[in-house]
Design an enzyme around this catalytic site. Structure first.
Site, PDB file in Angstrom:
ATOM      1  N   CYS A 139      51.095  22.323 -37.559  1.00  0.00           N
ATOM      2  CA  CYS A 139      50.240  21.330 -37.051  1.00  0.00           C
ATOM      3  C   CYS A 139      50.105  19.785 -37.515  1.00  0.00           C
ATOM      4  O   CYS A 139      49.815  19.003 -36.965  1.00  0.00           O
ATOM      5  CB  CYS A 139      48.697  21.866 -36.748  1.00  0.00           C
ATOM      6  SG  CYS A 139      48.759  23.567 -35.868  1.00  0.00           S
ATOM      7  N   HIS A 176      44.132  16.016 -36.199  1.00  0.00           N
ATOM      8  CA  HIS A 176      44.927  17.043 -35.405  1.00  0.00           C
ATOM      9  C   HIS A 176      43.491  17.851 -34.812  1.00  0.00           C
ATOM     10  O   HIS A 176      42.583  18.107 -35.292  1.00  0.00           O
ATOM     11  CB  HIS A 176      45.580  18.005 -36.355  1.00  0.00           C
ATOM     12  CG  HIS A 176      45.643  19.566 -35.791  1.00  0.00           C
ATOM     13  ND1 HIS A 176      46.548  19.482 -34.679  1.00  0.00           N
ATOM     14  CD2 HIS A 176      45.510  20.650 -36.158  1.00  0.00           C
ATOM     15  CE1 HIS A 176      46.582  20.808 -34.207  1.00  0.00           C
ATOM     16  NE2 HIS A 176      46.066  21.566 -35.431  1.00  0.00           N
ATOM     17  N   ASN A 199      44.282  23.204 -29.134  1.00  0.00           N
ATOM     18  CA  ASN A 199      44.879  23.073 -30.070  1.00  0.00           C
ATOM     19  C   ASN A 199      46.588  23.027 -29.603  1.00  0.00           C
ATOM     20  O   ASN A 199      47.032  24.031 -29.314  1.00  0.00           O
ATOM     21  CB  ASN A 199      44.689  24.222 -31.165  1.00  0.00           C
ATOM     22  CG  ASN A 199      45.573  23.784 -32.569  1.00  0.00           C
ATOM     23  OD1 ASN A 199      46.669  23.093 -32.591  1.00  0.00           O
ATOM     24  ND2 ASN A 199      45.282  24.410 -33.536  1.00  0.00           N
TER      25      ASN A 199
END
Length: 325
Positions: free
Chosen positions: A123, A250, A280
């Site tokens: 990520c 993020h 996400n």
């Protein structure tokens, strides 16, 4: 016949000059998931801040998501693909095992003949890819670079695991990096780190190709590293938290941001969050957020923007820049 590239003069500064994004049209709500696994909209929202996520159709590949995000950038800024010199793509979900890199697929699709490479840092991938592209421009390897974050996480989610399937979505975002000989700040500083001892806390299992996560370990790691990264970039550039206009993290879990804000004394209103509508999306989450902010007129010339990410590896990092357009 191969013609050797003539090295470029190192630029005075490098900037983000254009943004693009794409999210699949299919939206899966928390109520939809409650019909698949033992969960509820109230539980998911209270524990993650997520209300819904975009999920790609089976025939949509990661590269297809990237194409659509790049189309958005080209159309939104009246650019031609021929303007792009190189591609750096951050992804953890290539189209198929053994296929060419997603960056190469992008280059072929748009007829781009410069460098094309993938970066895999979970990520945190978009942060890593930004720095790879910035460095390649600075050394003359690229005239400019399109940095892409693209993920089809639905292809690596175990839809029977209620602890992970509620967390993820699909999407893509991109940013064009260009040099300027006229100055202007642009990119200021980047910090990249990894804690390899935590590899097993967040991974895609090699046998069943599904995400596996130790939620508590990742939560603790994320809160600690987000805060430490923000403070490190601010302090070593002789800035203050008050001088940072936006922190774009993020988008993994709203509770992580809230905990980080409280622990490190960082005002929560400085964090831009859109996890409620996208979940996400791994390496795509930061460029998706930037493009949304750009459309809403939230990004203004002269603002100090801090991008920060964390993810599988375990990796983490941040980029500090001044918005210049």
């Amino acid at each position: 016949m191969y013609t050797r590239r003539k090295p470029l003069k190192p630029p005075q500064s490098i900037h983000i000059t254009a943004l693009g994004s794409y999210a699949p049209t299919r939206v899966v709500t928390n109520n939809d998931l409650s019909e698949m696994v033992d969960t509820s909209d109230a539980w998911i929202q209270s524990h993650t801040g997520i209300r819904e996520r975009h999920i790609a159709d089976e025939e949509e590949l990661t590269s297809n998501l990237a194409y659509r995000a790049i189309d958005d950038l080209l159309a939104g800024y009246n650019l031609e693909a021929s303007h792009i010199d190189g591609i750096v793509c951050a992804t953890a979900t290539p189209d198929y095992p053994g296929f060419p890199s997603v960056a190469c697929m992008i280059a072929e699709h748009f007829g781009i003949t410069g460098p094309a490479l993938d970066v895999s840092a979970g990520c945190t991938g978009f942060i890593y890819a930004l720095e790879v592209a910035r460095a390649m421009i600075a050394t003359g390897s690229m005239k400019n670079a399109l940095v892409v974050g693209a993920e089809k996480l639905s292809s690596v989610v175990n839809w029977k695991d209620r602890n992970t399937c509620v967390l993820f979505g699909d999407g893509a975002g991109c940013a064009l990096l260009e040099p300027s000989e006229e100055g202007g700040t642009g990119f200021i500083d980047t910090l990249l780190k990894a804690e390899a001892a935590g590899t097993k806390a967040l991974t895609i299992h090699p046998k069943n190709h599904a995400i596996e996560m130790d939620g508590r370990a990742v939560y603790s790691f994320a809160v600690r590293t987000i805060g430490a990264t923000i403070l490190a970039l601010v302090e070593r550039n002789n800035l203050s938290l008050e001088s940072i206009d936006w922190i774009v993290p993020h988008q993994a879990n709203r509770r992580i941001i809230q905990a980080c804000s409280k622990r490190y004394g960082i005002p929560e209103e400085k964090f831009y969050m859109n996890i409620d509508r996208y979940a996400n999306t791994s390496a795509a989450s930061i460029p998706l957020a930037l493009r949304e902010m750009d459309r809403a007129g939230l990004l203004k010339k002269g603002q100090n923007i801090l991008l920060v990410g964390f993810g599988a590896g375990l990796t983490y990092g941040g980029t500090l820049l001044t918005w210049t357009h």
